[in-house]
Motif scaffolding. Structure first.
Motif, mmCIF file in Angstrom:
data_model
loop_
_atom_site.group_PDB
_atom_site.id
_atom_site.type_symbol
_atom_site.label_atom_id
_atom_site.label_comp_id
_atom_site.label_asym_id
_atom_site.label_seq_id
_atom_site.Cartn_x
_atom_site.Cartn_y
_atom_site.Cartn_z
ATOM 1 N N THR A 265 11.636 25.363 -39.413
ATOM 2 C CA THR A 265 10.650 24.756 -40.016
ATOM 3 C C THR A 265 9.190 25.631 -39.482
ATOM 4 N N PHE A 266 8.312 24.945 -40.020
ATOM 5 C CA PHE A 266 7.091 25.281 -39.809
ATOM 6 C C PHE A 266 6.617 24.859 -38.254
ATOM 7 N N VAL A 267 6.013 25.795 -37.524
ATOM 8 C CA VAL A 267 5.696 25.400 -36.271
ATOM 9 C C VAL A 267 5.040 23.838 -35.714
ATOM 10 N N GLU B 171 9.830 11.294 -41.586
ATOM 11 C CA GLU B 171 10.258 12.550 -42.412
ATOM 12 C C GLU B 171 9.125 13.545 -42.458
ATOM 13 N N ASP B 172 9.493 14.723 -42.287
ATOM 14 C CA ASP B 172 8.168 15.965 -42.525
ATOM 15 C C ASP B 172 8.375 16.262 -43.791
ATOM 16 N N CYS B 173 7.737 15.519 -44.859
ATOM 17 C CA CYS B 173 7.607 15.883 -46.294
ATOM 18 C C CYS B 173 6.461 16.814 -46.732
ATOM 19 N N ALA B 174 5.937 17.659 -45.638
ATOM 20 C CA ALA B 174 4.954 18.634 -45.919
ATOM 21 C C ALA B 174 5.235 19.262 -47.410
ATOM 22 N N GLN B 175 6.356 19.676 -47.386
ATOM 23 C CA GLN B 175 6.886 20.483 -48.782
ATOM 24 C C GLN B 175 7.610 19.735 -49.717
ATOM 25 N N ALA B 176 7.698 18.301 -49.648
ATOM 26 C CA ALA B 176 8.660 17.470 -50.446
ATOM 27 C C ALA B 176 7.958 16.596 -51.158
ATOM 28 N N LEU C 139 2.696 13.836 -45.053
ATOM 29 C CA LEU C 139 2.514 14.808 -46.189
ATOM 30 C C LEU C 139 1.482 15.748 -45.755
ATOM 31 N N SER C 140 1.397 16.942 -46.346
ATOM 32 C CA SER C 140 0.342 17.819 -46.133
ATOM 33 C C SER C 140 -0.292 18.184 -47.494
ATOM 34 N N PHE C 141 -1.417 18.123 -47.602
ATOM 35 C CA PHE C 141 -2.285 18.628 -48.778
ATOM 36 C C PHE C 141 -2.960 20.009 -48.556
ATOM 37 N N ALA D 180 -6.451 14.333 -41.520
ATOM 38 C CA ALA D 180 -7.093 15.450 -41.663
ATOM 39 C C ALA D 180 -6.093 16.464 -42.042
ATOM 40 N N SER D 181 -5.093 16.608 -41.781
ATOM 41 C CA SER D 181 -4.098 17.611 -42.157
ATOM 42 C C SER D 181 -2.522 17.154 -42.056
ATOM 43 N N GLY D 182 -1.619 17.900 -42.620
ATOM 44 C CA GLY D 182 -0.080 17.465 -42.227
ATOM 45 C C GLY D 182 0.219 17.288 -40.815
ATOM 46 N N THR D 183 -0.343 18.270 -40.236
ATOM 47 C CA THR D 183 -0.015 18.571 -38.760
ATOM 48 C C THR D 183 -0.408 17.186 -38.048
ATOM 49 N N ASP D 184 -1.548 16.672 -38.455
ATOM 50 C CA ASP D 184 -2.235 15.253 -37.690
ATOM 51 C C ASP D 184 -1.339 14.340 -38.282
ATOM 52 N N SER E 72 -1.404 25.308 -50.611
ATOM 53 C CA SER E 72 -0.377 25.963 -51.614
ATOM 54 C C SER E 72 0.883 24.639 -51.367
ATOM 55 N N LYS E 73 0.530 23.539 -50.836
ATOM 56 C CA LYS E 73 1.677 22.763 -50.867
ATOM 57 C C LYS E 73 1.633 22.009 -52.311
ATOM 58 N N ILE E 74 2.676 21.293 -52.860
ATOM 59 C CA ILE E 74 2.910 20.556 -54.041
ATOM 60 C C ILE E 74 1.564 19.696 -54.603
HETATM 61 C C1 LIG Z 1 2.527 22.871 -44.046
HETATM 62 C C2 LIG Z 1 3.552 21.953 -43.064
HETATM 63 C C3 LIG Z 1 3.153 21.505 -42.273
HETATM 64 C C4 LIG Z 1 1.552 21.037 -41.722
HETATM 65 O O1 LIG Z 1 0.562 21.132 -42.553
HETATM 66 P P1 LIG Z 1 -0.850 21.092 -42.505
HETATM 67 O O2 LIG Z 1 -1.429 20.447 -43.446
HETATM 68 O O3 LIG Z 1 -1.084 22.845 -42.894
HETATM 69 O O4 LIG Z 1 -1.320 20.954 -41.065
HETATM 70 C C5 LIG Z 1 3.930 20.831 -41.489
HETATM 71 N N1 LIG Z 1 5.350 20.941 -41.678
HETATM 72 C C6 LIG Z 1 5.731 21.646 -42.538
HETATM 73 C C7 LIG Z 1 7.189 21.731 -42.808
HETATM 74 C C8 LIG Z 1 4.781 22.417 -43.443
HETATM 75 O O5 LIG Z 1 5.485 23.064 -44.712
#
Ligand SMILES: *Cc1c(COP(=O)(O)O)cnc(C)c1O
Length: 379
Positions: A85-87, A156-161, A180-182, A58-62, A185-187
Protein backbone atom coordinates in the motif's frame (compact mmCIF):
# COMPACT_ATOMS: atom_id res chain seq x y z
CA UNK A 1 0.91 9.11 -29.00
CA UNK A 2 1.04 11.26 -25.91
CA UNK A 3 -0.89 9.54 -23.15
CA UNK A 4 -0.29 10.51 -19.51
CA UNK A 5 -1.24 8.21 -16.61
CA UNK A 6 -3.92 10.70 -15.54
CA UNK A 7 -5.18 13.74 -17.45
CA UNK A 8 -6.36 16.33 -14.94
CA UNK A 9 -6.42 19.04 -17.57
CA UNK A 10 -8.94 17.22 -19.76
CA UNK A 11 -11.24 16.87 -16.75
CA UNK A 12 -10.86 20.53 -15.80
CA UNK A 13 -11.70 21.60 -19.35
CA UNK A 14 -14.93 19.60 -19.20
CA UNK A 15 -16.20 21.30 -16.00
CA UNK A 16 -14.37 24.64 -16.11
CA UNK A 17 -17.43 26.91 -16.06
CA UNK A 18 -19.12 25.14 -13.12
CA UNK A 19 -15.87 25.12 -11.15
CA UNK A 20 -15.21 28.81 -11.65
CA UNK A 21 -18.70 29.72 -10.49
CA UNK A 22 -18.24 27.56 -7.38
CA UNK A 23 -14.87 29.13 -6.54
CA UNK A 24 -16.24 32.65 -7.05
CA UNK A 25 -19.04 31.83 -4.63
CA UNK A 26 -16.55 30.91 -1.91
CA UNK A 27 -14.39 33.97 -2.59
CA UNK A 28 -17.43 36.20 -2.23
CA UNK A 29 -18.52 34.47 0.97
CA UNK A 30 -15.19 35.07 2.74
CA UNK A 31 -15.73 31.80 4.67
CA UNK A 32 -12.62 29.89 3.62
CA UNK A 33 -12.27 27.04 6.10
CA UNK A 34 -15.11 24.62 6.99
CA UNK A 35 -18.41 26.59 6.93
CA UNK A 36 -21.52 25.95 4.82
CA UNK A 37 -19.72 24.63 1.69
CA UNK A 38 -17.91 21.97 3.70
CA UNK A 39 -21.09 21.10 5.61
CA UNK A 40 -23.08 20.73 2.39
CA UNK A 41 -20.32 18.63 0.83
CA UNK A 42 -20.21 16.40 3.92
CA UNK A 43 -23.96 15.82 3.69
CA UNK A 44 -23.75 14.98 0.01
CA UNK A 45 -20.84 12.62 0.56
CA UNK A 46 -22.58 10.86 3.47
CA UNK A 47 -25.50 10.26 1.14
CA UNK A 48 -23.25 9.07 -1.71
CA UNK A 49 -21.38 6.64 0.57
CA UNK A 50 -24.59 5.57 2.28
CA UNK A 51 -23.42 6.44 5.81
CA UNK A 52 -24.75 8.74 8.54
CA UNK A 53 -21.72 11.00 8.99
CA UNK A 54 -18.93 12.46 6.87
CA UNK A 55 -16.14 14.62 8.30
CA UNK A 56 -13.97 16.65 5.94
CA UNK A 57 -10.28 16.85 6.88
CA UNK A 58 -7.03 18.12 5.38
CA UNK A 59 -5.91 14.95 3.54
CA UNK A 60 -6.45 11.23 3.15
CA UNK A 61 -3.52 10.67 5.47
CA UNK A 62 -5.18 12.79 8.16
CA UNK A 63 -8.47 10.95 7.62
CA UNK A 64 -6.69 7.69 8.51
CA UNK A 65 -4.82 9.27 11.40
CA UNK A 66 -7.86 10.94 12.96
CA UNK A 67 -10.01 7.84 12.40
CA UNK A 68 -7.48 5.70 14.28
CA UNK A 69 -7.40 8.25 17.12
CA UNK A 70 -11.19 8.49 17.17
CA UNK A 71 -11.24 4.68 17.50
CA UNK A 72 -8.99 5.00 20.54
CA UNK A 73 -5.80 3.56 19.02
CA UNK A 74 -2.88 4.49 21.24
CA UNK A 75 0.62 3.64 22.37
CA UNK A 76 1.18 -0.10 22.86
CA UNK A 77 -1.60 -1.14 20.46
CA UNK A 78 -1.06 -3.10 17.27
CA UNK A 79 -2.87 -2.44 14.01
CA UNK A 80 -2.85 -5.03 11.22
CA UNK A 81 -2.57 -3.84 7.63
CA UNK A 82 -1.15 -4.76 4.23
CA UNK A 83 2.48 -4.19 3.28
CA UNK A 84 1.38 -3.53 -0.32
CA UNK A 85 0.00 0.00 0.00
CA UNK A 86 0.95 3.65 0.04
CA UNK A 87 3.09 4.52 3.05
CA UNK A 88 0.41 6.72 4.64
CA UNK A 89 -1.56 3.64 5.71
CA UNK A 90 1.20 2.49 8.06
CA UNK A 91 2.66 5.91 8.87
CA UNK A 92 -0.47 6.99 10.73
CA UNK A 93 -0.42 3.86 12.91
CA UNK A 94 2.98 4.96 14.16
CA UNK A 95 1.74 8.52 14.67
CA UNK A 96 -0.73 7.10 17.20
CA UNK A 97 2.19 5.45 19.02
CA UNK A 98 0.92 2.05 17.90
CA UNK A 99 2.76 -0.62 15.90
CA UNK A 100 1.93 -1.58 12.32
CA UNK A 101 1.74 -5.37 11.91
CA UNK A 102 1.69 -6.56 8.32
CA UNK A 103 -0.20 -9.46 6.79
CA UNK A 104 0.47 -10.69 3.25
CA UNK A 105 -1.84 -10.05 0.31
CA UNK A 106 -4.03 -12.24 -1.85
CA UNK A 107 -2.26 -13.28 -5.05
CA UNK A 108 -5.14 -12.31 -7.33
CA UNK A 109 -6.62 -9.15 -5.81
CA UNK A 110 -3.45 -7.80 -4.10
CA UNK A 111 -5.63 -6.91 -1.11
CA UNK A 112 -4.91 -8.12 2.43
CA UNK A 113 -5.46 -11.86 2.87
CA UNK A 114 -7.82 -12.63 5.79
CA UNK A 115 -5.81 -15.80 6.56
CA UNK A 116 -2.75 -13.60 7.07
CA UNK A 117 -4.71 -11.38 9.46
CA UNK A 118 -5.51 -14.40 11.64
CA UNK A 119 -1.80 -15.24 11.87
CA UNK A 120 -0.86 -11.66 12.72
CA UNK A 121 -3.31 -11.35 15.65
CA UNK A 122 -1.94 -10.81 19.15
CA UNK A 123 -3.44 -9.69 22.47
CA UNK A 124 -2.33 -6.15 21.54
CA UNK A 125 -4.23 -6.09 18.24
CA UNK A 126 -6.85 -3.32 18.31
CA UNK A 127 -7.68 -2.63 14.68
CA UNK A 128 -7.38 -3.72 11.06
CA UNK A 129 -6.87 -1.35 8.12
CA UNK A 130 -7.83 -3.08 4.89
CA UNK A 131 -6.75 -1.06 1.85
CA UNK A 132 -9.02 -1.30 -1.19
CA UNK A 133 -6.12 -1.27 -3.60
CA UNK A 134 -6.52 0.37 -7.02
CA UNK A 135 -10.26 0.68 -6.27
CA UNK A 136 -11.25 -2.93 -5.55
CA UNK A 137 -12.75 -3.57 -2.09
CA UNK A 138 -11.01 -6.07 0.21
CA UNK A 139 -12.60 -9.32 1.46
CA UNK A 140 -14.81 -7.46 3.92
CA UNK A 141 -17.06 -10.33 5.13
CA UNK A 142 -14.04 -12.31 6.30
CA UNK A 143 -12.35 -9.23 7.76
CA UNK A 144 -15.48 -8.12 9.65
CA UNK A 145 -15.91 -11.66 11.03
CA UNK A 146 -12.35 -11.64 12.43
CA UNK A 147 -12.90 -8.15 13.84
CA UNK A 148 -16.13 -9.15 15.53
CA UNK A 149 -14.61 -12.27 17.03
CA UNK A 150 -11.68 -10.35 18.52
CA UNK A 151 -13.42 -6.98 19.20
CA UNK A 152 -11.29 -5.05 16.72
CA UNK A 153 -12.05 -1.82 14.89
CA UNK A 154 -11.98 -1.87 11.10
CA UNK A 155 -10.90 1.27 9.27
CA UNK A 156 -11.24 1.00 5.51
CA UNK A 157 -8.56 2.82 3.52
CA UNK A 158 -10.75 3.92 0.61
CA UNK A 159 -8.30 6.48 -0.75
CA UNK A 160 -8.46 4.72 -4.14
CA UNK A 161 -11.91 3.18 -3.84
CA UNK A 162 -14.53 5.93 -3.71
CA UNK A 163 -17.44 4.63 -5.78
CA UNK A 164 -16.29 1.01 -5.45
CA UNK A 165 -18.74 -1.52 -4.04
CA UNK A 166 -18.50 -4.76 -2.09
CA UNK A 167 -21.56 -7.01 -2.55
CA UNK A 168 -23.60 -3.92 -3.36
CA UNK A 169 -22.34 -1.93 -0.36
CA UNK A 170 -20.34 1.25 -0.93
CA UNK A 171 -16.66 1.10 -0.03
CA UNK A 172 -16.24 2.87 3.29
CA UNK A 173 -19.68 1.96 4.61
CA UNK A 174 -18.80 -1.52 5.91
CA UNK A 175 -16.13 -1.06 8.59
CA UNK A 176 -16.29 1.24 11.62
CA UNK A 177 -14.98 4.07 9.45
CA UNK A 178 -13.90 4.67 5.85
CA UNK A 179 -11.16 7.10 4.86
CA UNK A 180 -11.14 8.99 1.58
CA UNK A 181 -8.47 11.04 -0.16
CA UNK A 182 -9.15 13.97 -2.46
CA UNK A 183 -5.55 14.11 -3.68
CA UNK A 184 -5.78 15.41 -7.28
CA UNK A 185 -5.12 12.04 -8.96
CA UNK A 186 -7.70 10.15 -6.90
CA UNK A 187 -11.21 9.26 -8.09
CA UNK A 188 -12.61 12.53 -6.74
CA UNK A 189 -9.67 14.92 -6.87
CA UNK A 190 -9.49 18.37 -5.32
CA UNK A 191 -7.27 21.19 -6.60
CA UNK A 192 -5.06 20.69 -3.59
CA UNK A 193 -5.14 18.34 -0.61
CA UNK A 194 -8.26 17.07 1.11
CA UNK A 195 -9.70 13.99 2.79
CA UNK A 196 -12.74 12.65 4.60
CA UNK A 197 -13.85 10.16 7.24
CA UNK A 198 -17.18 8.45 6.61
CA UNK A 199 -18.88 6.48 9.37
CA UNK A 200 -22.18 5.33 10.88
CA UNK A 201 -20.72 5.57 14.38
CA UNK A 202 -21.76 8.78 16.16
CA UNK A 203 -18.93 8.48 18.69
CA UNK A 204 -16.24 8.21 16.00
CA UNK A 205 -17.86 11.09 14.10
CA UNK A 206 -17.97 13.33 17.14
CA UNK A 207 -14.36 12.61 18.11
CA UNK A 208 -13.12 13.13 14.54
CA UNK A 209 -14.97 16.47 14.39
CA UNK A 210 -13.24 17.56 17.57
CA UNK A 211 -9.82 16.23 16.58
CA UNK A 212 -9.76 18.23 13.34
CA UNK A 213 -10.21 21.52 15.26
CA UNK A 214 -7.64 21.13 18.05
CA UNK A 215 -9.89 18.83 20.07
CA UNK A 216 -12.48 21.54 20.69
CA UNK A 217 -16.06 20.60 21.46
CA UNK A 218 -16.99 24.28 21.23
CA UNK A 219 -14.80 27.25 20.43
CA UNK A 220 -11.85 27.61 22.80
CA UNK A 221 -13.02 24.69 24.99
CA UNK A 222 -10.74 21.71 24.43
CA UNK A 223 -11.86 18.19 25.25
CA UNK A 224 -9.13 16.27 23.42
CA UNK A 225 -5.55 16.98 22.38
CA UNK A 226 -6.26 17.62 18.73
CA UNK A 227 -4.91 18.81 15.42
CA UNK A 228 -5.42 21.45 12.78
CA UNK A 229 -6.84 19.30 9.98
CA UNK A 230 -9.72 20.93 8.15
CA UNK A 231 -11.10 20.87 4.65
CA UNK A 232 -10.96 24.21 2.81
CA UNK A 233 -14.22 25.71 1.58
CA UNK A 234 -12.77 26.22 -1.92
CA UNK A 235 -11.87 22.54 -2.15
CA UNK A 236 -15.31 21.56 -0.87
CA UNK A 237 -16.99 23.80 -3.46
CA UNK A 238 -14.89 22.27 -6.26
CA UNK A 239 -15.56 18.77 -4.98
CA UNK A 240 -19.31 19.44 -4.85
CA UNK A 241 -19.20 20.28 -8.55
CA UNK A 242 -17.18 17.14 -9.27
CA UNK A 243 -19.43 14.95 -7.13
CA UNK A 244 -22.27 15.65 -9.58
CA UNK A 245 -20.17 13.89 -12.26
CA UNK A 246 -18.71 11.15 -10.09
CA UNK A 247 -21.22 8.40 -10.93
CA UNK A 248 -20.65 8.90 -14.65
CA UNK A 249 -16.86 9.03 -14.20
CA UNK A 250 -16.81 5.75 -12.26
CA UNK A 251 -18.88 4.12 -15.03
CA UNK A 252 -16.50 5.47 -17.68
CA UNK A 253 -13.54 4.08 -15.74
CA UNK A 254 -15.26 0.69 -15.60
CA UNK A 255 -15.96 0.74 -19.35
CA UNK A 256 -12.34 1.62 -20.06
CA UNK A 257 -11.10 -1.11 -17.72
CA UNK A 258 -13.37 -3.64 -19.46
CA UNK A 259 -11.94 -2.75 -22.89
CA UNK A 260 -8.35 -2.86 -21.59
CA UNK A 261 -8.94 -6.27 -20.01
CA UNK A 262 -10.55 -7.70 -23.14
CA UNK A 263 -7.50 -6.66 -25.18
CA UNK A 264 -4.94 -7.64 -22.54
CA UNK A 265 -6.42 -11.11 -22.11
CA UNK A 266 -5.29 -11.79 -25.69
CA UNK A 267 -1.66 -11.10 -24.80
CA UNK A 268 0.28 -14.02 -23.31
CA UNK A 269 2.37 -13.38 -20.21
CA UNK A 270 0.39 -10.37 -18.99
CA UNK A 271 -2.49 -10.54 -16.53
CA UNK A 272 -5.36 -8.07 -16.48
CA UNK A 273 -6.57 -7.06 -12.98
CA UNK A 274 -8.66 -9.74 -11.30
CA UNK A 275 -11.88 -8.23 -9.98
CA UNK A 276 -14.01 -10.56 -7.83
CA UNK A 277 -17.53 -11.18 -9.21
CA UNK A 278 -19.14 -9.60 -6.16
CA UNK A 279 -16.96 -6.48 -6.32
CA UNK A 280 -17.23 -3.29 -8.27
CA UNK A 281 -13.89 -1.52 -8.58
CA UNK A 282 -13.70 2.22 -9.01
CA UNK A 283 -10.52 1.62 -11.10
CA UNK A 284 -8.55 4.52 -9.71
CA UNK A 285 -5.58 2.71 -11.25
CA UNK A 286 -5.65 0.07 -13.96
CA UNK A 287 -2.82 -2.22 -12.95
CA UNK A 288 -1.54 -5.18 -14.94
CA UNK A 289 0.87 -7.90 -13.83
CA UNK A 290 3.86 -8.90 -15.97
CA UNK A 291 3.63 -12.54 -14.92
CA UNK A 292 5.98 -13.88 -17.63
CA UNK A 293 9.38 -13.85 -15.91
CA UNK A 294 11.11 -13.02 -19.22
CA UNK A 295 9.60 -9.53 -19.21
CA UNK A 296 11.92 -6.91 -17.73
CA UNK A 297 9.68 -4.26 -16.21
CA UNK A 298 12.04 -1.35 -16.83
CA UNK A 299 12.43 -2.30 -20.49
CA UNK A 300 8.68 -2.71 -20.78
CA UNK A 301 8.05 0.74 -19.33
CA UNK A 302 10.84 2.35 -21.36
CA UNK A 303 9.39 0.90 -24.54
CA UNK A 304 5.95 2.35 -23.79
CA UNK A 305 7.48 5.65 -22.72
CA UNK A 306 9.40 5.88 -26.02
CA UNK A 307 6.00 5.63 -27.74
CA UNK A 308 4.57 8.45 -25.59
CA UNK A 309 2.72 6.17 -23.16
CA UNK A 310 3.34 6.92 -19.49
CA UNK A 311 3.04 4.26 -16.80
CA UNK A 312 3.48 4.10 -13.02
CA UNK A 313 4.41 1.46 -10.47
CA UNK A 314 2.19 1.36 -7.39
CA UNK A 315 4.16 0.22 -5.35
CA UNK A 316 7.75 -0.80 -6.08
CA UNK A 317 8.79 -1.66 -2.50
CA UNK A 318 6.55 -3.31 0.09
CA UNK A 319 6.34 -1.42 3.36
CA UNK A 320 7.94 -4.17 5.48
CA UNK A 321 11.14 -3.65 3.44
CA UNK A 322 11.20 0.16 3.76
CA UNK A 323 14.04 1.70 5.72
CA UNK A 324 11.63 3.68 7.89
CA UNK A 325 10.12 0.42 9.19
CA UNK A 326 13.40 -1.39 9.81
CA UNK A 327 12.69 -1.16 13.56
CA UNK A 328 9.71 -3.49 13.09
CA UNK A 329 12.12 -6.37 12.45
CA UNK A 330 10.79 -7.66 9.15
CA UNK A 331 13.05 -9.12 6.48
CA UNK A 332 12.97 -10.06 2.83
CA UNK A 333 10.89 -13.19 2.34
CA UNK A 334 8.40 -12.42 5.12
CA UNK A 335 5.59 -11.56 2.69
CA UNK A 336 6.33 -13.48 -0.50
CA UNK A 337 3.18 -12.50 -2.37
CA UNK A 338 3.66 -8.78 -1.77
CA UNK A 339 7.32 -9.08 -2.78
CA UNK A 340 6.46 -11.03 -5.94
CA UNK A 341 3.78 -8.53 -6.95
CA UNK A 342 5.87 -5.41 -6.23
CA UNK A 343 8.31 -6.46 -8.97
CA UNK A 344 5.66 -7.17 -11.60
CA UNK A 345 2.88 -4.58 -11.48
CA UNK A 346 2.50 -1.69 -13.91
CA UNK A 347 -0.33 0.84 -13.88
CA UNK A 348 -1.45 1.95 -17.35
CA UNK A 349 -3.04 5.28 -18.25
CA UNK A 350 -6.55 5.41 -16.71
CA UNK A 351 -8.98 8.31 -16.56
CA UNK A 352 -12.58 8.85 -17.66
CA UNK A 353 -11.51 10.94 -20.67
CA UNK A 354 -9.21 8.22 -22.09
CA UNK A 355 -10.45 7.30 -25.57
CA UNK A 356 -11.03 3.86 -27.05
CA UNK A 357 -8.35 4.58 -29.69
CA UNK A 358 -5.85 5.46 -26.98
CA UNK A 359 -6.57 2.19 -25.14
CA UNK A 360 -6.15 0.24 -28.39
CA UNK A 361 -2.90 2.13 -29.02
CA UNK A 362 -1.55 1.25 -25.56
CA UNK A 363 -2.44 -2.44 -25.79
CA UNK A 364 -1.09 -2.69 -29.37
CA UNK A 365 2.29 -1.36 -28.15
CA UNK A 366 2.23 -3.82 -25.26
CA UNK A 367 1.49 -6.65 -27.71
CA UNK A 368 4.39 -5.60 -29.97
CA UNK A 369 6.82 -5.47 -27.06
CA UNK A 370 5.76 -8.82 -25.61
CA UNK A 371 5.95 -10.53 -28.98
CA UNK A 372 9.50 -9.25 -29.49
CA UNK A 373 10.58 -10.62 -26.09
CA UNK A 374 8.91 -13.95 -26.54
CA UNK A 375 10.31 -14.56 -30.07
CA UNK A 376 13.81 -13.51 -28.94
CA UNK A 377 13.86 -15.85 -25.97
CA UNK A 378 12.21 -18.73 -27.83
CA UNK A 379 15.01 -18.82 -30.41
C1 LIG B 1 -3.48 8.55 -1.59
C2 LIG B 1 -3.52 7.52 -0.54
C3 LIG B 1 -3.48 7.84 0.83
C4 LIG B 1 -3.19 9.22 1.34
O1 LIG B 1 -4.01 10.22 0.87
P1 LIG B 1 -3.49 11.75 0.85
O2 LIG B 1 -4.73 12.51 0.54
O3 LIG B 1 -2.47 11.84 -0.24
O4 LIG B 1 -2.93 12.06 2.17
C5 LIG B 1 -3.61 6.82 1.75
N1 LIG B 1 -3.76 5.54 1.36
C6 LIG B 1 -3.78 5.18 0.06
C7 LIG B 1 -3.97 3.75 -0.30
C8 LIG B 1 -3.64 6.16 -0.93
O5 LIG B 1 -3.66 5.79 -2.22
Amino acid sequence: MNIPTVDLKAQYESIKEEVRVAIDGVLASSQYILGPEVKAFEEEMAEYCNVKYAIGVASGTDALHLALRACGIKSGDEVITTPFTFVATAEVIKHCGATPVFADINKRTYNIDPAGIETALSPQTKAIIPVHLYGQPSAMDEIMAIAEKHSLKVIEDCAQALGGEYKGKKAGSIGDAGCLSFFPSKILGAYGDGGMIVTDDSDIAEKARMLRVHGAKKSYHYTLNGFNSRLDAIQAAILRVKLRHLGKWVELRNERAALYSKLINDIDGIDAPHIEDYNKSSHNYYTICLSDARIDRDEFRNHLSSKGIKTMVYYPLSLHLQETYSDLGYKKGDFPVSEWVQDRVVSLPMYPELSEDQIRGVTAEIGTFIKSIQTNTNQ
